[in-house]
Design an enzyme around this catalytic site. Structure first.
Site, PDB file in Angstrom:
ATOM      1  N   ASP A  10       0.871  -1.192   0.000  1.00 10.26           N
ATOM      2  CA  ASP A  10       0.000   0.000   0.000  1.00 10.26           C
ATOM      3  C   ASP A  10       0.903   1.237   0.000  1.00 10.26           C
ATOM      4  O   ASP A  10       0.948   2.020   0.928  1.00 10.26           O
ATOM      5  CB  ASP A  10      -0.999  -0.006   1.165  1.00 10.26           C
ATOM      6  CG  ASP A  10      -0.382  -0.208   2.533  1.00 10.26           C
ATOM      7  OD1 ASP A  10       0.785  -0.670   2.623  1.00 10.26           O
ATOM      8  OD2 ASP A  10      -1.059   0.099   3.533  1.00 10.26           O
ATOM      9  N   ASP A  17       6.441   2.100   2.840  1.00  7.66           N
ATOM     10  CA  ASP A  17       6.406   1.137   1.726  1.00  7.66           C
ATOM     11  C   ASP A  17       7.245   1.621   0.549  1.00  7.66           C
ATOM     12  O   ASP A  17       7.900   0.829  -0.134  1.00  7.66           O
ATOM     13  CB  ASP A  17       4.970   0.953   1.209  1.00  7.66           C
ATOM     14  CG  ASP A  17       4.043   0.353   2.234  1.00  7.66           C
ATOM     15  OD1 ASP A  17       3.911   0.930   3.326  1.00  7.66           O
ATOM     16  OD2 ASP A  17       3.460  -0.696   1.934  1.00  7.66           O
ATOM     17  N   ASP A 257       8.645  -1.812   6.960  1.00  3.90           N
ATOM     18  CA  ASP A 257       8.577  -2.756   5.839  1.00  3.90           C
ATOM     19  C   ASP A 257       9.961  -3.257   5.416  1.00  3.90           C
ATOM     20  O   ASP A 257      10.086  -4.314   4.798  1.00  3.90           O
ATOM     21  CB  ASP A 257       7.866  -2.111   4.649  1.00  3.90           C
ATOM     22  CG  ASP A 257       6.447  -1.694   5.007  1.00  3.90           C
ATOM     23  OD1 ASP A 257       5.875  -2.290   5.941  1.00  3.90           O
ATOM     24  OD2 ASP A 257       5.910  -0.784   4.369  1.00  3.90           O
TER      25      ASP A 257
HETATM   26  O1  RIB Z   1       1.077  -1.202  10.849  1.00  2.00           O
HETATM   27  C1  RIB Z   1       2.168  -0.876  10.050  1.00  2.00           C
HETATM   28  C2  RIB Z   1       1.806  -0.928   8.601  1.00  2.00           C
HETATM   29  O2  RIB Z   1       0.796  -0.001   8.350  1.00  2.00           O
HETATM   30  C3  RIB Z   1       2.919  -0.613   7.640  1.00  2.00           C
HETATM   31  O3  RIB Z   1       2.816  -1.482   6.511  1.00  2.00           O
HETATM   32  C4  RIB Z   1       2.697   0.821   7.284  1.00  2.00           C
HETATM   33  O4  RIB Z   1       2.683   1.074   5.901  1.00  2.00           O
HETATM   34  C5  RIB Z   1       1.455   1.229   8.052  1.00  2.00           C
HETATM   35  O5  RIB Z   1       0.636   2.159   7.585  1.00  2.00           O
HETATM   36 CA    CA Z   2       2.424  -0.728   4.310  1.00  2.00          CA
END
Ligand code: RIB
Ligand code: CA
Length: 336
Positions: A10, A17, A257
């Site tokens: 995402d 990410d 990530d």
């Molecule tokens: O909870 C962490 C995850 O959600 C990660 O993948 C990050 O992108 C966040 O928004």
């Molecule tokens: Ca993410």
């Protein structure tokens, strides 16, 4: 040999990410076969534009970007979702992103088809790195169950395991964001029996993006000036202001990530346990919570009832040598 991956994400503009995508694209140890955006941090249209533009800027626009799901399997936005982080399933149109819109187009294949096609074409060789809600991966498993046997590994950033340190949720008291956005998809994947490595909040909370990392990345000696430039433009404002740097010297979410990618390069930096992980799909406070346990364990205080279910254990990382991750990461995006 480089690990072949599909990056299911995402992605936003220079969010965690996106920074991890740069890591994967520049690492000599990782070969990105395709990117499959899924709604989560942002609406899918925005994410598609970010993925395509990132590949253009980094000179990797030969890598396919396949559109995934623009909403979870069942979860619908409600009043609580409106209050917390995450622009998923807003179905917004997008005509601008920070670096300008891409001129390249998405690959016409759906993300779920692309995932299956790619895994089945190279049995045992392709790893799925999933760092957003698991909608694309779950759907691919339901459409093409053969991929469960043929995928090399699925490395997932998601969940928060209460029995391990740092295991509280980040969107509800016990649920982590990616699992909470699509709990039914997370449950399908965790029940699949596929070879899964989970990077839950427990281990991600051992990371942060610091001013010193920022300064090493933008160093003029970098072999990747286009990467240094991205960080200077979009991460720099946080660290170039000495007052802000003094008050808030790190980005806490910055390298969650990245743990999934570092696992592919040097698994020895992680501390892991093999446990069963189930995801709650019960509406209410437990929705999206991940519960970890060991088969045959006795519930504390109830010695008569060992836990027995039909779920396979997965590898769960809960601690790491973060200094080592920083070295692997900074090297990958600054040295050819
Ligand atoms: O909870 C962490 C995850 O959600 C990660 O993948 C990050 O992108 C966040 O928004
Ligand atoms: Ca993410």
């Amino acid at each position: 040999m480089a690990r072949k991956i599909i990056y299911d994400t995402d992605i936003g503009w220079m969010n965690d990410d996106c920074m991890a995508a740069i890591f994967a694209l520049k690492s000599a140890h990782i070969d990105v076969l395709g990117i499959t955006p899924v709604m989560g941090n942002f609406d899918l249209n925005y994410e598609m534009a970010c993925a395509l533009r990132l590949l253009e800027i980094l000179g990797h626009d030969d890598i396919p970007v396949c559109r995934g799901f623009d909403r979870p399997l069942i979860h619908r936005r409600g009043p609580y979702a409106e209050k917390v982080w995450g622009r998923w399933a807003l179905h917004e149109t997008v005509d601008d992103i920070p670096p300008g819109m891409p001129s390249t187009n998405a690959d016409p294949r759906h993300a779920a088809d692309f995932i299956a096609e790619t895994v089945l074409a190279q049995p045992g060789e392709v790893t799925i790195v999933a760092v957003g809600p698991l909608t694309n991966v779950a759907f691919a498993m339901r459409m093409y169950p053969q991929i469960i046997e043929q995928v090399a590994e699925i490395v997932i950033m998601g969940g928060a395991i209460g029995r391990l340190p740092r295991g509280s949720g980040n969107v509800t008291p016990s649920a982590e964001f990616n699992f909470w956005v699509d709990p039914e998809a997370a449950a399908i994947v965790m029940h699949s029996g596929a070879p899964i490595t989970l990077m839950p909040l427990n281990v991600c909370r051992r990371t942060h993006f610091s001013g010193s990392m920022y300064r090493r990345i933008i160093n003029s000696e970098s072999d990747y000036p286009e990467v240094a430039d991205l960080f200077r433009r979009y991460i720099g404002p946080r660290f170039n202001d000495p007052e802000l740097d003094r008050r808030q010297p790190v980005l806490y979410y910055g390298v969650y990530d990245h743990a999934c990618l570092a696992w592919l390069i040097d698994p020895g930096i992680f501390t892991c346990e093999r446990i069963c992980v189930e995801v709650s799909t019960q509406p209410g406070l437990d929705y999206g919570a991940s519960h970890g346990y060991i088969q045959g364990d006795y519930v504390s205080g109830n010695e008569a009832l060992p836990i027995e279910t039909d779920i396979e254990p997965v590898t769960v990382a809960y601690d790491m040598d973060f200094d080592r991750l920083v070295e692997i990461y900074v090297d990958a995006i600054t040295k050819r």
